[in-house]
Design a protein around this motif. Sequence first.
Motif, PDB file in Angstrom:
ATOM      1  N   ALA A 111       0.835  -1.205   0.000  1.00 33.14           N
ATOM      2  CA  ALA A 111       0.000   0.000   0.000  1.00 33.14           C
ATOM      3  C   ALA A 111       0.867   1.250   0.000  1.00 33.14           C
ATOM      4  CB  ALA A 111      -0.930  -0.002   1.207  1.00 33.14           C
ATOM      5  N   VAL A 112       0.341   2.304  -0.626  1.00 32.65           N
ATOM      6  CA  VAL A 112       1.028   3.592  -0.707  1.00 32.65           C
ATOM      7  C   VAL A 112       0.018   4.697  -0.420  1.00 32.65           C
ATOM      8  CG1 VAL A 112       2.336   5.169  -2.177  1.00 32.65           C
ATOM      9  CG2 VAL A 112       2.578   2.701  -2.492  1.00 32.65           C
ATOM     10  N   GLU A 113       0.341   5.596   0.509  1.00 27.71           N
ATOM     11  CA  GLU A 113      -0.539   6.738   0.757  1.00 27.71           C
ATOM     12  C   GLU A 113      -0.386   7.743  -0.379  1.00 27.71           C
ATOM     13  OE1 GLU A 113      -0.367   8.713   4.481  1.00 27.71           O
ATOM     14  OE2 GLU A 113      -0.645   6.898   5.667  1.00 27.71           O
ATOM     15  N   LYS A 114      -1.511   8.203  -0.891  1.00 35.79           N
ATOM     16  CA  LYS A 114      -1.507   9.185  -1.970  1.00 35.79           C
ATOM     17  C   LYS A 114      -2.617  10.191  -1.697  1.00 35.79           C
ATOM     18  CE  LYS A 114      -0.182  10.706  -6.102  1.00 35.79           C
ATOM     19  NZ  LYS A 114       1.169  11.215  -6.380  1.00 35.79           N
ATOM     20  N   GLY A 115      -2.249  11.329  -1.095  1.00 33.62           N
ATOM     21  CA  GLY A 115      -3.239  12.347  -0.785  1.00 33.62           C
ATOM     22  C   GLY A 115      -4.273  11.850   0.205  1.00 33.62           C
ATOM     23  N   ILE A 120      -3.910   0.560  -2.941  1.00 34.45           N
ATOM     24  CA  ILE A 120      -3.493  -0.834  -2.832  1.00 34.45           C
ATOM     25  C   ILE A 120      -2.835  -1.192  -4.160  1.00 34.45           C
ATOM     26  CG2 ILE A 120      -4.196  -3.186  -2.329  1.00 34.45           C
ATOM     27  CD1 ILE A 120      -4.661  -1.057  -0.081  1.00 34.45           C
ATOM     28  N   ALA A 121      -1.545  -1.444  -4.093  1.00 28.71           N
ATOM     29  CA  ALA A 121      -0.750  -1.649  -5.298  1.00 28.71           C
ATOM     30  C   ALA A 121      -0.217  -3.076  -5.366  1.00 28.71           C
ATOM     31  CB  ALA A 121       0.406  -0.652  -5.327  1.00 28.71           C
ATOM     32  N   VAL A 122       0.316  -3.418  -6.534  1.00 31.91           N
ATOM     33  CA  VAL A 122       0.849  -4.760  -6.754  1.00 31.91           C
ATOM     34  C   VAL A 122       2.054  -4.655  -7.681  1.00 31.91           C
ATOM     35  CG1 VAL A 122      -0.688  -5.163  -8.725  1.00 31.91           C
ATOM     36  CG2 VAL A 122       0.251  -7.125  -7.479  1.00 31.91           C
ATOM     37  N   LYS A 130      -2.037  -0.895 -10.002  1.00 28.22           N
ATOM     38  CA  LYS A 130      -3.006  -0.481  -8.983  1.00 28.22           C
ATOM     39  C   LYS A 130      -4.161  -1.473  -8.952  1.00 28.22           C
ATOM     40  CE  LYS A 130      -6.226   3.251  -7.793  1.00 28.22           C
ATOM     41  NZ  LYS A 130      -6.725   4.601  -8.146  1.00 28.22           N
ATOM     42  N   VAL A 131      -4.502  -1.935  -7.738  1.00 27.99           N
ATOM     43  CA  VAL A 131      -5.635  -2.839  -7.559  1.00 27.99           C
ATOM     44  C   VAL A 131      -6.894  -2.035  -7.232  1.00 27.99           C
ATOM     45  CG1 VAL A 131      -6.565  -4.767  -6.214  1.00 27.99           C
ATOM     46  CG2 VAL A 131      -4.121  -4.692  -6.758  1.00 27.99           C
ATOM     47  N   THR A 132      -6.787  -1.149  -6.245  1.00 26.30           N
ATOM     48  CA  THR A 132      -7.904  -0.297  -5.838  1.00 26.30           C
ATOM     49  C   THR A 132      -7.366   0.788  -4.922  1.00 26.30           C
ATOM     50  OG1 THR A 132     -10.145  -0.313  -4.902  1.00 26.30           O
ATOM     51  CG2 THR A 132      -8.497  -1.644  -3.777  1.00 26.30           C
ATOM     52  N   ASP A 189      -6.830  -9.476 -14.725  1.00 21.27           N
ATOM     53  CA  ASP A 189      -6.993  -8.615 -15.901  1.00 21.27           C
ATOM     54  C   ASP A 189      -7.579  -7.246 -15.559  1.00 21.27           C
ATOM     55  OD1 ASP A 189      -9.602  -9.312 -15.349  1.00 21.27           O
ATOM     56  OD2 ASP A 189      -9.967 -10.353 -17.245  1.00 21.27           O
ATOM     57  N   ARG A 190      -7.923  -7.023 -14.288  1.00 23.42           N
ATOM     58  CA  ARG A 190      -8.431  -5.717 -13.874  1.00 23.42           C
ATOM     59  C   ARG A 190      -7.359  -4.849 -13.224  1.00 23.42           C
ATOM     60  NH1 ARG A 190     -14.449  -6.887 -11.256  1.00 23.42           N
ATOM     61  NH2 ARG A 190     -15.358  -7.866 -13.115  1.00 23.42           N
ATOM     62  N   ILE A 191      -6.161  -5.380 -13.104  1.00 20.88           N
ATOM     63  CA  ILE A 191      -5.068  -4.592 -12.541  1.00 20.88           C
ATOM     64  C   ILE A 191      -4.670  -3.499 -13.533  1.00 20.88           C
ATOM     65  CG2 ILE A 191      -2.654  -4.626 -11.786  1.00 20.88           C
ATOM     66  CD1 ILE A 191      -3.087  -7.532 -10.938  1.00 20.88           C
ATOM     67  N   SER A 192      -4.504  -2.277 -13.039  1.00 21.16           N
ATOM     68  CA  SER A 192      -4.071  -1.162 -13.889  1.00 21.16           C
ATOM     69  C   SER A 192      -2.545  -1.097 -13.860  1.00 21.16           C
ATOM     70  CB  SER A 192      -4.677   0.156 -13.379  1.00 21.16           C
ATOM     71  OG  SER A 192      -6.081   0.110 -13.407  1.00 21.16           O
ATOM     72  N   TRP A 193      -1.910  -1.747 -14.819  1.00 25.76           N
ATOM     73  CA  TRP A 193      -0.453  -1.801 -14.864  1.00 25.76           C
ATOM     74  C   TRP A 193       0.118  -0.526 -15.468  1.00 25.76           C
ATOM     75  CZ3 TRP A 193       1.857  -5.353 -12.119  1.00 25.76           C
ATOM     76  CH2 TRP A 193       1.256  -6.600 -11.920  1.00 25.76           C
ATOM     77  N   VAL A 194       1.261  -0.101 -14.941  1.00 18.67           N
ATOM     78  CA  VAL A 194       1.971   1.056 -15.479  1.00 18.67           C
ATOM     79  C   VAL A 194       3.424   0.663 -15.668  1.00 18.67           C
ATOM     80  CG1 VAL A 194       2.695   3.430 -15.088  1.00 18.67           C
ATOM     81  CG2 VAL A 194       0.430   2.675 -14.356  1.00 18.67           C
TER      82      VAL A 194
END
Length: 213
Positions: A111-115, A120-122, A130-132, A189-194
């Motif tokens: 997890a990463v705090e953002k504002g 919840i990251a992976v 990003k998962v959610t 397949d719902r993970i937002s990969w960067v």
Amino acid sequence: MNVKNLTISALLATIAFASPGFATEKKITISVVGFTADGKQMLVDMNDSNYGRGLRLYDVETGRPAKKSRLIEYERSAKVPTFKRYKRRYKIKDPGMESMKSADKKMAFFAVEKGERLVIAVTDYQRLGKVTDVELRQDKETEKRAEGRLKTIMWTTDRKTMVLVISQKMKGQFTSEIDTLHYVQFKKDRISWVQADPDLAGAEQRKKGWWPF
């Protein structure tokens, strides 16, 4: 991702201060004991520093106590027989599994705090995704946000449902640290990969703002 905040409303009571200079601390820890065979309900164990220990059956998808369920208070010395009795009563067949990694161990969650939110990251050790995200609690008077962290993840045995156990700590005259549960229907397949910029590295990547969250 479909996320529902599983509010432990039965234990979030207002606490009065003994005197103006006295700060009361409140701490609520929660954990998932297990799931029903269909994964639609789960038995939740709660420990409130002011009100004691209790079990309650929750509907996973709605995020609310199951119909006609009640808070079952118990003493620490009676934990084993109490758990056994109510796991049998509520037909808790799936013990679930606690893990911060995917079933094949190829992905790790963090997890990463953002504002105002806790992301919840992976990572698959090559990319970040990003998962959610979960909104952090806010103090109405100071407008400060709580500090959030991902304590652990509980999964149904089939790995289709993940329940995030998130701790949110609010500092001030009244200090509270409260665990909350958040439901995610997990699908790769719902993970937002960067993908990171291959021409940048380490601290320079973050300085350039490529961090995806």
